[in-house]
Scaffold this motif. Sequence first.
Motif, PDB file in Angstrom:
ATOM      1  N   GLY A 132      10.855   3.728   1.166  1.00  0.00           N
ATOM      2  CA  GLY A 132      10.533   2.582   2.011  1.00  0.00           C
ATOM      3  C   GLY A 132       9.258   2.716   2.810  1.00  0.00           C
ATOM      4  N   TRP A 133       8.344   3.593   2.373  1.00  0.00           N
ATOM      5  CA  TRP A 133       7.109   3.776   3.130  1.00  0.00           C
ATOM      6  C   TRP A 133       6.126   2.651   2.832  1.00  0.00           C
ATOM      7  N   SER A 134       5.425   2.217   3.867  1.00  0.00           N
ATOM      8  CA  SER A 134       4.380   1.196   3.724  1.00  0.00           C
ATOM      9  C   SER A 134       3.106   1.703   4.374  1.00  0.00           C
ATOM     10  N   GLY A 135       1.983   1.337   3.805  1.00  0.00           N
ATOM     11  CA  GLY A 135       0.703   1.802   4.304  1.00  0.00           C
ATOM     12  C   GLY A 135       0.127   0.932   5.403  1.00  0.00           C
ATOM     13  N   SER A 136      -1.168   1.052   5.611  1.00  0.00           N
ATOM     14  CA  SER A 136      -1.830   0.404   6.743  1.00  0.00           C
ATOM     15  C   SER A 136      -1.911  -1.112   6.623  1.00  0.00           C
ATOM     16  N   ARG A 137      -1.674  -1.670   5.432  1.00  0.00           N
ATOM     17  CA  ARG A 137      -1.667  -3.132   5.286  1.00  0.00           C
ATOM     18  C   ARG A 137      -0.388  -3.763   5.839  1.00  0.00           C
ATOM     19  N   ARG A 138       0.588  -2.966   6.195  1.00  0.00           N
ATOM     20  CA  ARG A 138       1.904  -3.479   6.573  1.00  0.00           C
ATOM     21  C   ARG A 138       1.865  -4.608   7.605  1.00  0.00           C
ATOM     22  N   GLU A 158       0.815  -1.222   0.000  1.00  0.00           N
ATOM     23  CA  GLU A 158       0.000   0.000   0.000  1.00  0.00           C
ATOM     24  C   GLU A 158       0.853   1.278   0.000  1.00  0.00           C
ATOM     25  N   PRO A 159       1.591   1.518  -1.084  1.00  0.00           N
ATOM     26  CA  PRO A 159       2.452   2.707  -1.129  1.00  0.00           C
ATOM     27  C   PRO A 159       1.657   3.988  -1.306  1.00  0.00           C
ATOM     28  N   VAL A 160       2.321   5.102  -1.058  1.00  0.00           N
ATOM     29  CA  VAL A 160       1.720   6.406  -1.322  1.00  0.00           C
ATOM     30  C   VAL A 160       1.699   6.611  -2.831  1.00  0.00           C
ATOM     31  N   VAL A 161       0.521   6.763  -3.409  1.00  0.00           N
ATOM     32  CA  VAL A 161       0.387   6.888  -4.857  1.00  0.00           C
ATOM     33  C   VAL A 161      -0.207   8.254  -5.189  1.00  0.00           C
ATOM     34  N   ARG A 162       0.628   9.112  -5.734  1.00  0.00           N
ATOM     35  CA  ARG A 162       0.146  10.381  -6.259  1.00  0.00           C
ATOM     36  C   ARG A 162       0.408  10.393  -7.761  1.00  0.00           C
ATOM     37  N   GLN A 163       0.087  11.479  -8.418  1.00  0.00           N
ATOM     38  CA  GLN A 163       0.080  11.491  -9.873  1.00  0.00           C
ATOM     39  C   GLN A 163       1.441  11.175 -10.490  1.00  0.00           C
ATOM     40  N   ILE A 164       2.546  11.653  -9.884  1.00  0.00           N
ATOM     41  CA  ILE A 164       3.848  11.497 -10.525  1.00  0.00           C
ATOM     42  C   ILE A 164       4.828  10.673  -9.703  1.00  0.00           C
ATOM     43  N   GLY A 216      -6.695   8.793   2.458  1.00  0.00           N
ATOM     44  CA  GLY A 216      -6.374  10.008   3.192  1.00  0.00           C
ATOM     45  C   GLY A 216      -5.402   9.769   4.325  1.00  0.00           C
ATOM     46  N   PHE A 217      -5.534   8.622   4.986  1.00  0.00           N
ATOM     47  CA  PHE A 217      -4.641   8.346   6.110  1.00  0.00           C
ATOM     48  C   PHE A 217      -3.277   7.886   5.622  1.00  0.00           C
ATOM     49  N   VAL A 218      -3.248   6.970   4.675  1.00  0.00           N
ATOM     50  CA  VAL A 218      -1.973   6.464   4.160  1.00  0.00           C
ATOM     51  C   VAL A 218      -1.166   7.573   3.498  1.00  0.00           C
TER      52      VAL A 218
END
Length: 373
Positions: free
Chosen positions: A116-122, A100-106, A258-260
Amino acid sequence: MSAFALQSCRDSHRVPNGSDAVAWLRERFAQARDAHAQLRIQGAGTHSQASSNVSSISMKDHAGIVEYDPSDLVVTVRSGTPLIELEHALACHGQMLAFEPVVRQINTVGGAVALGWSGSRRPYAGALRDHLIGIRLVDGQGRDLRFGGRVVKNVAGFDVARLAGGSRGMLGALLEVTLRVMPRPEAEVTVSTACAADKALALMLARGQGPGLLSGSVYVDGCLFLRYSGTSFSVQHALTTLGDNFNQVAEAHELWRGFVHQEHAFFSSKPGETLWRVSVRPDAPLHASTGAIDWAGGLRWCWMPNGNHELRAWARSHGGHAAPWVPQVGCDFHALSEGMTGLSYGLADIFDPYRIFDRSALQPVVKESAPCV
């Protein structure tokens, strides 16, 4: 003086796509070494924190999927590939990046790996490094190195590929990464209940970590949110065991995104306060300033008065670390202990003995080894 040294410190150089990338990088790295200059390796540049006197090497044009067979659940992709494009390609085959990485447009794949960021599924699906099974990079000596591969299995020796997760470009320029992907769940439902932070933490701990139906647990704004993923039947059955205190959340996707991505109102700046990211043992007690909890209790977010650094010592006493959080940059490395900082320098020196890659994210250590020449 070389032509490289005459260039502005704010110059940005883009790596060409395709087979010319290695030769191009070797030339630039050799020029930097001869000029005693420093370089910053970056993706789209959205999370850069290097000083202004460092030239940048952009990988954003080195893009594209190298190899992807959905039946293998593995994808190899060039580092400059936008995350949003990779996620779309995976979604077409009912698959996803489970960390669950941070996904923005670019945002790029290489940038996600470097941060190395991981989201709430980590806690339930694993961190980014658990899904990183292969890399290709050009290091500070111009070596074209490959580690890992496309097969998910136990092997003898060091799992060097995982070192790239969170390395922030200090080991070399990532050319390709190989990631394990996961099937998208058939159903996904989020429920919430209002409660105090200590009760929310207890509920998180009671549900444990690891593979299962639970795929996210977050506490924010006085509410605990639980996300269940799996088959429709199993998810609905799990919801029947929760009791009447939980209510289904209608706009669940926006909540988790929003949280991730730190776009939730909780992360909005506050005058006179600093947001701290605190990583501790999941069963660590709550600090009085805790405002939000993620990672099944292992990640805490706290707003503290500017200049107050007591969370560093508190986190160390509970098996973790704390650091101020800058939304566009993330955490600094000053949360690391002296021993871990020294180890980070040592690893970086193996790949970059001439120290041409920017290491401003690392705090200096007193007994730092001399640069290799």
